[in-house]
Design an enzyme around this catalytic site. Structure first.
Site, PDB file in Angstrom:
ATOM      1  N   LYS A  40       0.843  -1.198   0.000  1.00  0.00           N
ATOM      2  CA  LYS A  40       0.000   0.000   0.000  1.00  0.00           C
ATOM      3  C   LYS A  40       0.879   1.248   0.000  1.00  0.00           C
ATOM      4  O   LYS A  40       1.963   1.254   0.605  1.00  0.00           O
ATOM      5  CB  LYS A  40      -0.906  -0.044   1.239  1.00  0.00           C
ATOM      6  CG  LYS A  40      -2.037   0.960   1.265  1.00  0.00           C
ATOM      7  CD  LYS A  40      -2.954   0.701   2.471  1.00  0.00           C
ATOM      8  CE  LYS A  40      -4.089   1.683   2.577  1.00  0.00           C
ATOM      9  NZ  LYS A  40      -5.004   1.375   3.710  1.00  0.00           N
ATOM     10  N   SER A  69      -9.825   1.293   2.696  1.00  0.00           N
ATOM     11  CA  SER A  69      -8.986   2.113   1.862  1.00  0.00           C
ATOM     12  C   SER A  69      -7.886   1.312   1.159  1.00  0.00           C
ATOM     13  O   SER A  69      -7.240   1.845   0.254  1.00  0.00           O
ATOM     14  CB  SER A  69      -8.333   3.209   2.713  1.00  0.00           C
ATOM     15  OG  SER A  69      -7.527   2.629   3.725  1.00  0.00           O
ATOM     16  N   SER A  97      -9.938  -1.310   6.886  1.00  0.00           N
ATOM     17  CA  SER A  97      -9.395  -1.136   5.535  1.00  0.00           C
ATOM     18  C   SER A  97      -8.619  -2.308   4.955  1.00  0.00           C
ATOM     19  O   SER A  97      -8.265  -2.272   3.783  1.00  0.00           O
ATOM     20  CB  SER A  97      -8.519   0.113   5.477  1.00  0.00           C
ATOM     21  OG  SER A  97      -9.340   1.237   5.406  1.00  0.00           O
TER      22      SER A  97
HETATM   23  N1  GLN Z   1     -13.124   3.140   5.981  1.00  0.00           N
HETATM   24  C1  GLN Z   1     -12.713   3.563   7.287  1.00  0.00           C
HETATM   25  C2  GLN Z   1     -12.465   5.041   7.296  1.00  0.00           C
HETATM   26  O1  GLN Z   1     -12.702   5.660   6.328  1.00  0.00           O
HETATM   27  C3  GLN Z   1     -11.518   2.791   7.724  1.00  0.00           C
HETATM   28  C4  GLN Z   1     -10.267   3.307   7.147  1.00  0.00           C
HETATM   29  C5  GLN Z   1      -9.087   2.469   7.480  1.00  0.00           C
HETATM   30  O2  GLN Z   1      -9.215   1.398   8.063  1.00  0.00           O
HETATM   31  N2  GLN Z   1      -7.938   2.977   7.127  1.00  0.00           N
HETATM   32  O3  GLN Z   1     -12.041   5.594   8.267  1.00  0.00           O
END
Ligand code: GLN
Length: 475
Positions: free
Chosen positions: A80, A155, A179
């Protein structure tokens, strides 16, 4: 021709040792596949220019050491875009870090490099890991390889899509509120959020430091375990990281799965719920018992998360001021430099969270929001500890819906936040959680994957791998 579709880390390992193909051949096969698929999927932001050299080195090690070579030697990885690899760009999906080059390796990368895998490239993500659909990257959205009209989840949408499109055998993502698990579920693969502290956060660009964990994505539970074993363990550069303590409590495997009572209060797609119930039935056939466990405060996890996470994110993002890192836009004075740099460099969702975070931390509101959320977090964490006295693991669907359409939730931040309602509790409690594919649902005449999530007590990834493999085998 190497058949990538059915290839796993453990199978590739065997072929590499047996000499059926070399790490160079394997790398070439992945590069070819990335060349074909990436223009549509946009999983990779960059393919590294030294992949063949990495593969050659792996081949030398494999040749010299055979089956004594490190477990992940020559295995192709995607990482990532928020995980630092020395001398590589890490832009965190943001304009503000477009040209930022890492000066050191993240702790997880350092441990992985001891295996000499092949880092193929950096994978796309929602800007600063904020999002559930990978539509919020400054470098274009990512498409779900299983249905290109749908989101891959976020994400870590890029890492998940890279594995699902056969553009890597495994990937590293990061999970602050879901995520790793949510995109794993949307892309039909396995994803693990380790216990908080099990994997070093050194060199992971911070979103919300008390929640963030790097976690592996791969096609099977076994593959995820192999990567987890390689990247976990103490790192002196992260004071919250630990070496796995010897597990004192080797309970006889009573194999009890708890289903939280809060599921009844949540809106869960009917087909997703049915798949979940079927997966539990299949586990019962394998000797597991299923019972309801009570977690009354965990219902508030999402509310708690959306106070604490922006508070920490707004603090972490204060460092991007046009002076220390990345983008710099010149204004009329220093303050104007800050305003212009941050105004141009950050996208809308990042700004929304900075505003939210600064608000809940401001004098006058701190006690009403931030302090309350901190204490609610402690009760939720305690509740989970108590629930694990009654059950070995706790299971839920990974996501309340199957993969949704691109564009479906971008106009409504709250609808997007609800995608995390089932994954966030594990981050609140700091416990490990694993998402495993659990069947498919039919939408628009096509099959879409859904996942089952297993949460375990602190440090008990081993229990998750055991039940995850049982669930995998029962499909
Ligand atoms: N989708 C969640 C957010 O927008 C989790 C993001 C993540 O785990 N980095 O905060």
């Amino acid at each position: 021709m190497i058949e990538l579709k059915s290839l796993t880390i453990s199978k590739a390992r065997k072929h590499l040792i047996d000499g059926d193909f070399t790490a160079g051949d394997l790398t070439d096969a992945y590069l070819k596949r990335i060349g074909e698929k990436n223009p549509d999927i946009n999983a990779y932001l960059e393919v590294f220019d030294d992949v063949r050299a990495q593969a050659e080195k792996a081949d030398r090690i494999l040749k010299e050491n055979g089956d004594k070579s490190p477990a992940l030697c020559g295995i192709p990885f995607a990482t990532k875009d928020n995980i630092l690899i020395r001398e590589r760009t890490a832009s965190c999906g943001s304009k503000i870090l477009e040209h930022y080059r890492a000066t050191y390796d993240a702790g997880a990368i350092r441990k992985l490099k001891e295996h000499n895998p092949v880092f193929l490239g950096r994978a796309n993500m929602d800007e600063f890991a904020m999002g559930s659909s990978n539509e919020r990257s400054a470098y274009g959205l990512v498409r779900n390889p299983l249905d290109e009209t749908r989101a891959p989840g976020g994400s870590s949408g890029g890492p998940a899509a890279a594995v699902a499109m056969d553009g890597a055998l495994a990937a590293l993502g990061s999970d602050t509120g879901g995520s790793v698990r949510q995109p794993a579920s949307f892309c039909g693969i396995v994803g693990l959020k380790p216990t908080y502290g099990a994997v070093s956060r050194s060199g992971l660009i911070a979103m919300a430091s008390s929640f963030d964990q790097i976690g592996p994505l791969a096609k099977t539970v076994e593959d995820v375990r192999l990567v987890y074993e390689a990247i976990s363990g103490n790192d002196p550069k992260d004071s919250t990281s630990f070496s796995k303590p010897p597990v004192a409590d080797r309970r006889p495997q009573t194999k009890t799965i708890g289903v939280p009572d809060y599921l009844e209060k949540m809106e869960i797609d009917e087909d997703v719920r049915k798949n979940f119930d079927d997966a539990l039935e299949a586990l019962k056939d394998r000797g597991y018992k299923v019972k309801t466990v009570s977690l009354p405060n965990a219902t508030h996890s999402l509310a708690v998360y959306y106070i604490l996470m922006p508070a920490e994110a707004s603090t972490n993002l204060a460092r991007f001021d046009g002076v220390k890192y990345g983008l710099r836009a010149s204004g009329s004075d220093l303050f104007d430099d800050y305003v212009k740099t941050r105004g141009e460099g950050f996208g809308a969702e990042v700004k929304r969270r900075i505003i939210l975070g600064t608000y809940v931390l401001s004098a006058g509101y701190h006690d009403a929001f931030y302090a309350k959320a901190v204490s609610a977090r402690q009760s939720i964490a305690r509740e989970f500890v108590d629930a694990f006295a009654e059950a070995d693991v706790i299971a839920t669907p990974t996501t309340p819906t199957p993969p949704f359409k691109l564009g479906e939730k971008t106009a409504d931040p709250l609808a997007m936040y609800l995608a995390d309602v089932l994954t966030v509790p594990a981050n609140i409690a700091g416990i490990p959680a694993l998402s495993v594919p659990a069947g498919t649902v039919i939408r628009d005449g096509g099959e879409l994957p859904v996942g089952i999530q297993f949460m375990g007590p602190h440090y008990r990834e081993d229990v998750l791998f055991a039940v995850g493999e049982a669930s995998e085998a029962s499909r």
